[in-house]
Design a protein around this motif. Structure first.
Motif, PDB file in Angstrom:
ATOM      1  N   PHE A 250       0.856  -1.185   0.000  1.00 51.53           N
ATOM      2  CA  PHE A 250       0.000   0.000   0.000  1.00 51.53           C
ATOM      3  C   PHE A 250       0.890   1.233   0.000  1.00 51.53           C
TER       4      PHE A 250
ATOM      5  N   ASP B 192      -3.363  -0.010  11.698  1.00 49.74           N
ATOM      6  CA  ASP B 192      -3.638  -0.930  10.595  1.00 49.74           C
ATOM      7  C   ASP B 192      -3.050  -2.319  10.799  1.00 49.74           C
TER       8      ASP B 192
ATOM      9  N   THR C 251       6.173  -0.241   8.049  1.00 47.50           N
ATOM     10  CA  THR C 251       5.782   0.911   7.238  1.00 47.50           C
ATOM     11  C   THR C 251       6.976   1.837   7.088  1.00 47.50           C
TER      12      THR C 251
ATOM     13  N   ILE D 261      -6.407   5.224  10.742  1.00 50.37           N
ATOM     14  CA  ILE D 261      -6.192   4.271   9.658  1.00 50.37           C
ATOM     15  C   ILE D 261      -6.322   2.873  10.247  1.00 50.37           C
TER      16      ILE D 261
ATOM     17  N   GLN E 134      -6.240  -0.604   5.442  1.00 46.25           N
ATOM     18  CA  GLN E 134      -5.977   0.779   5.041  1.00 46.25           C
ATOM     19  C   GLN E 134      -7.269   1.565   4.839  1.00 46.25           C
TER      20      GLN E 134
ATOM     21  N   SER F 267      -9.607   4.442   6.049  1.00 47.75           N
ATOM     22  CA  SER F 267      -9.497   5.665   6.844  1.00 47.75           C
ATOM     23  C   SER F 267     -10.875   6.079   7.351  1.00 47.75           C
TER      24      SER F 267
ATOM     25  N   CYS G 173     -12.490   7.633   3.140  1.00 48.69           N
ATOM     26  CA  CYS G 173     -11.676   7.315   1.962  1.00 48.69           C
ATOM     27  C   CYS G 173     -12.090   8.128   0.744  1.00 48.69           C
TER      28      CYS G 173
ATOM     29  N   THR H 100       3.423   0.756   2.939  1.00 49.84           N
ATOM     30  CA  THR H 100       3.064  -0.174   3.998  1.00 49.84           C
ATOM     31  C   THR H 100       3.133  -1.604   3.493  1.00 49.84           C
TER      32      THR H 100
ATOM     33  N   GLN I  39       2.363  -5.550   3.806  1.00 52.24           N
ATOM     34  CA  GLN I  39       1.336  -6.402   4.380  1.00 52.24           C
ATOM     35  C   GLN I  39       1.889  -7.763   4.778  1.00 52.24           C
TER      36      GLN I  39
END
Length: 334
Positions: free
Chosen positions: A17, A33, A38, A87, A91, A93, A102, A146, A148
């Motif tokens: 991301f 998240d 990150t 967040i 992901q 928001s 978002c 970011t 995962q």
């Protein structure tokens, strides 16, 4: 492979991301998240990263932070500003009440925030990177990538990192941050792969610079890779874990006696060669078991066990669960 290669080999960035954020002061975002790692590049303005234990790290333009999860943290223009945005996993928001933001904060290709006029870097600026006289404070711009991944291979390296690592922009030099900034707003075929690889390269560059510093406290197994005897032995184990290695075999390949290799390896790495190999094989196995098409038998062959039973016995002895239980748990977590 060396330690940095193993961090991103296998569960390296795949559809990571990536986002450019443009936020007007006073701004504050709580990151919850659950991501394991990150990277944040501060392009314009200042920011503070505040962890739940009360520690705060300052980011200036050009600085890069690496944040190790999954613990939550706050990124804000001022450390005293309370979060207005959260967040969440996936992901997503939201505001602090849980209402999604978002769509209303979408500013274009991989860009998000509350200042459409600041997207091109011109809003409220006198051309020198600071607000013009009489103008409101300039919006902050940062790029975040970011990961995962939940790969077991990288756990040794990730556990060696502080929760927040800051690399000041004036302490190192690399063209990668600027290149990532150019590429993140492009919408070209294959762009996701380009961004994944740029993120990997930037992360490796930052960590390589960080671990070269005495204050980084690099783990023993990482520092041992520069040793003329133990370094080659580690690379042999990493490159071919399925080989039926013995201490005698490693010693012959590195040009020393068994006793000399055993002593030096244990002194520098903190455990004997065969114990290290077992841990490495099981870490590989744990990661390979995440692949839906991999059988326990095929994984056993790839990491140097003669049968599924042998792998299962070692896996359960060291990790406390069977390979099948591990696979079920990781699938449920995903």
């Amino acid at each position: 492979m060396d330690a940095l290669a193993t961090l991103l080999d296998g569960p390296r960035a795949r559809g990571a991301f990536l986002l450019r954020s443009v936020l007007t002061p006073p701004w504050s975002v709580r990151i919850a998240d659950l991501a394991p790692l990150t990277l944040v590049h501060m392009v314009r303005g200042d920011a503070w990263i505040r962890t739940d234990d009360g520690q705060a790290r300052h980011l200036r333009p050009g600085d890069i932070a690496v944040i190790r999860g999954p613990e939550p943290y706050v990124v804000a223009g001022d450390p005293q500003t309370e979060p207005q945005i959260v967040i969440r996993p996936g992901q997503v928001s939201t505001d602090t009440e849980g209402n999604e933001l978002c769509e209303q904060m979408d500013l274009g290709v991989r860009t998000w925030g509350d200042d459409p006029g600041g997207v091109d870097g011109s809003g409220g600026s006198d051309g020198a990177g600071s607000p013009a006289a009489g103008e409101p404070p300039q919006s902050a711009v940062m790029i975040s990538g970011t990961y995962q991944m939940r790969g077991e291979i990288s756990s040794r390296l990730l556990s060696a990192l502080p929760q927040v690592l800051v690399m000041a922009g004036d302490e190192w030099s690399s063209p990668l941050p600027a290149l990532l900034g150019e590429e993140i707003v492009r919408d070209e075929p294959g762009q996701e792969v380009v961004l994944d690889r740029l993120l990997d390269l930037l992360l490796i560059a930052v960590l390589r610079t960080w671990f070269a510093r005495p204050e980084a406290g690099a783990p023993a197994w990482y520092a041992a890779q520069s040793d003329p005897v133990v370094g080659p032995a580690l690379r042999l184990l990493h490159n071919d874990p399925a080989h039926p290695w013995t201490v005698a075999d490693l010693a012959a390949r590195t040009g020393v006696s068994r006793a000399a290799l055993g002593r030096r390896f244990t002194d520098l790495v903190g455990e004997p060669p065969m114990a290290y190999l077992t841990g490495w094989r099981l870490a590989l196995a744990a990661d390979l078991l995440r692949e839906p098409d991999a059988t326990i038998a095929s994984v056993a062959r790839r990491v140097g066990y003669g049968s599924p039973f042998a792998l299962s016995a070692a896996f359960k002895r060291v990790r406390g669960v069977s390979p099948q239980q591990h696979r079920e748990r990781t699938a449920a977590a995903s």
